[in-house]
Scaffold this motif. Sequence first.
Motif, PDB file in Angstrom:
ATOM      1  N   GLU A 142     -14.000  15.792   6.416  1.00 50.69           N
ATOM      2  CA  GLU A 142     -15.445  15.793   6.470  1.00 50.69           C
ATOM      3  C   GLU A 142     -16.093  16.807   7.600  1.00 50.69           C
ATOM      4  OE1 GLU A 142     -18.236  11.936   8.220  1.00 50.69           O
ATOM      5  OE2 GLU A 142     -15.977  11.805   8.121  1.00 50.69           O
ATOM      6  N   THR A 143     -17.273  17.174   6.935  1.00 50.67           N
ATOM      7  CA  THR A 143     -18.097  18.391   7.591  1.00 50.67           C
ATOM      8  C   THR A 143     -19.243  17.872   8.137  1.00 50.67           C
ATOM      9  OG1 THR A 143     -19.224  18.897   5.442  1.00 50.67           O
ATOM     10  CG2 THR A 143     -17.070  20.090   5.779  1.00 50.67           C
ATOM     11  N   GLU A 144     -19.731  16.593   8.208  1.00 51.57           N
ATOM     12  CA  GLU A 144     -20.739  15.942   8.734  1.00 51.57           C
ATOM     13  C   GLU A 144     -21.083  16.347   9.901  1.00 51.57           C
ATOM     14  OE1 GLU A 144     -24.683  14.414   8.722  1.00 51.57           O
ATOM     15  OE2 GLU A 144     -23.512  15.246   6.917  1.00 51.57           O
ATOM     16  N   PRO A 145     -19.983  15.969  10.896  1.00 48.05           N
ATOM     17  CA  PRO A 145     -19.872  16.092  12.181  1.00 48.05           C
ATOM     18  C   PRO A 145     -20.066  17.564  12.616  1.00 48.05           C
ATOM     19  CG  PRO A 145     -17.797  14.781  11.829  1.00 48.05           C
ATOM     20  CD  PRO A 145     -18.636  15.273  10.515  1.00 48.05           C
ATOM     21  N   LEU A 146     -20.025  18.615  11.759  1.00 44.50           N
ATOM     22  CA  LEU A 146     -20.301  19.888  12.241  1.00 44.50           C
ATOM     23  C   LEU A 146     -21.732  20.222  12.089  1.00 44.50           C
ATOM     24  CD1 LEU A 146     -16.990  21.545  10.666  1.00 44.50           C
ATOM     25  CD2 LEU A 146     -17.531  21.040  13.066  1.00 44.50           C
TER      26      LEU A 146
END
Length: 129
Positions: free
Chosen positions: A108-112
């Motif tokens: 998942e890339t959303e936290p970045l």
Amino acid sequence: MDSRSDLRVVVGDRELTATWADGAPETRVALEDTLPVSSDATRWGDELYISASLEAPLEDGREVVPEGAIAYWPAGEKLCLFWGPTPASVDDEPRAAAPVTVVARVDETEPLVGLDGGAELRLERAGDP
């Protein structure tokens, strides 16, 4: 953390999981032998990279990589994490400055997305303390 994940990726105060990619067996073994690896990362667009000397050649080298790719650049001895466009991108694809080997991918890339500036980047085996 997902028990099926292969790696834990820590970016500053954000903890992500990642799975190994297919097609880079020498790079995967070299990275596994080096883990854990950690350093203050340099930011280049929506990419962070750290120095990492792995005994691995370029495998299936490419410049355009999938979002969330963890890639190794043998020529520069850098381990890179891509989550969006870089200064080399055309449109919105993640693009390295030179061909890299994609060795894993964060789940998942959303936290970045809200990452401000650089951060410490740490990769370790999932389940390690």
